[in-house]
Scaffold this active site. Sequence first.
Site, PDB file in Angstrom:
ATOM      1  N   GLU A 152      -5.956   3.590  -8.188  1.00 20.41           N
ATOM      2  CA  GLU A 152      -6.360   2.546  -9.135  1.00 20.41           C
ATOM      3  C   GLU A 152      -5.841   2.852 -10.538  1.00 20.41           C
ATOM      4  O   GLU A 152      -5.452   1.936 -11.271  1.00 20.41           O
ATOM      5  CB  GLU A 152      -7.882   2.385  -9.139  1.00 20.41           C
ATOM      6  CG  GLU A 152      -8.478   1.947  -7.803  1.00 20.41           C
ATOM      7  CD  GLU A 152      -7.870   0.669  -7.249  1.00 20.41           C
ATOM      8  OE1 GLU A 152      -7.429  -0.182  -8.055  1.00 20.41           O
ATOM      9  OE2 GLU A 152      -7.798   0.520  -6.015  1.00 20.41           O
ATOM     10  N   ASP A 207       0.595   3.554  -5.090  1.00 14.49           N
ATOM     11  CA  ASP A 207       0.525   4.649  -4.114  1.00 14.49           C
ATOM     12  C   ASP A 207       1.341   5.845  -4.590  1.00 14.49           C
ATOM     13  O   ASP A 207       0.878   6.998  -4.539  1.00 14.49           O
ATOM     14  CB  ASP A 207       1.060   4.189  -2.755  1.00 14.49           C
ATOM     15  CG  ASP A 207       0.073   3.313  -1.985  1.00 14.49           C
ATOM     16  OD1 ASP A 207      -1.125   3.335  -2.317  1.00 14.49           O
ATOM     17  OD2 ASP A 207       0.518   2.613  -1.062  1.00 14.49           O
TER      18      ASP A 207
END
Length: 283
Positions: A152, A207
């Site tokens: 995040e 990611d």
Amino acid sequence: MFKNYLPQLRKNTRRLLYPLLSVTVVCGILLSSIPATQAISIPELIFRGIQVIQLSTISDRQEVNIGKQINDQMVGREFRLHRNRDLAMYVNQIGQRLVQTSDRPNIPYTFQVVDDSRINAFATMGGFVYIHTGLINAADNEAQLASVIAHEIGHIVGRHSIQQMREMAIAQGVASAAGLDTNRAVQIGVELALRRPNSRSAEFEADELGIINLGRAGYAQEAALDFMAKLLSSSSPPTFLSTHPATRDRIEAMRRHIDPQLAGQSGGMNDQRYRQVVTQLLS
């Protein structure tokens, strides 16, 4: 003698003229976008002009301010935060550790725990990150939880919410040459945070940024792959996985970003200790 004052007079005239032209241009743009039947005074137009932001050149301060307004619109209205402050402090401690090793540590970050049993996490602009209690409970260890928080943070580092907001504003026809009204920006921000998944490219970038940052912070990078594989193989995979790029593709892409020199790193992998902590904090 009057000639001696001419250069200074021209200079002073330009100083007054340029700001006046700027205000006139902003007002003209706003007038062109307002229906003829809607009467708005000049002072109101100037006020609204000040509230217009350019998403292509938004400053960190503006981004944090809009993120705070989005947060204020969501908390208590769209969801509620978990009542245990110690749990919030625990998640914040992990988050701040990751912030320090991220590629964007120069803005304030706010980590909050959403009281929701569903497995989910999301972020919005300006450093605001939200972790569901369901996800905290689903993780086997702190490193797995940290991998989600790092992901995040990756979205915030990549300014993905700003990119999405710009695209949505253009698609909805609410962005003008002057920019986007902050009130509309907040509305779009809430919609993006709660109901619009990130693009495939944004997820892969988050990611990559996340797993690299996870290793920098001293956590086991393999935990990110383990947690994603666990969620994928569960009897009822989380809804957010179905709206994101193929999970197996993401796992393989993340594997390529694991640092071989950190392969022996095992920070945050104590399952028993983690379970004791979260069981107490979630009760």
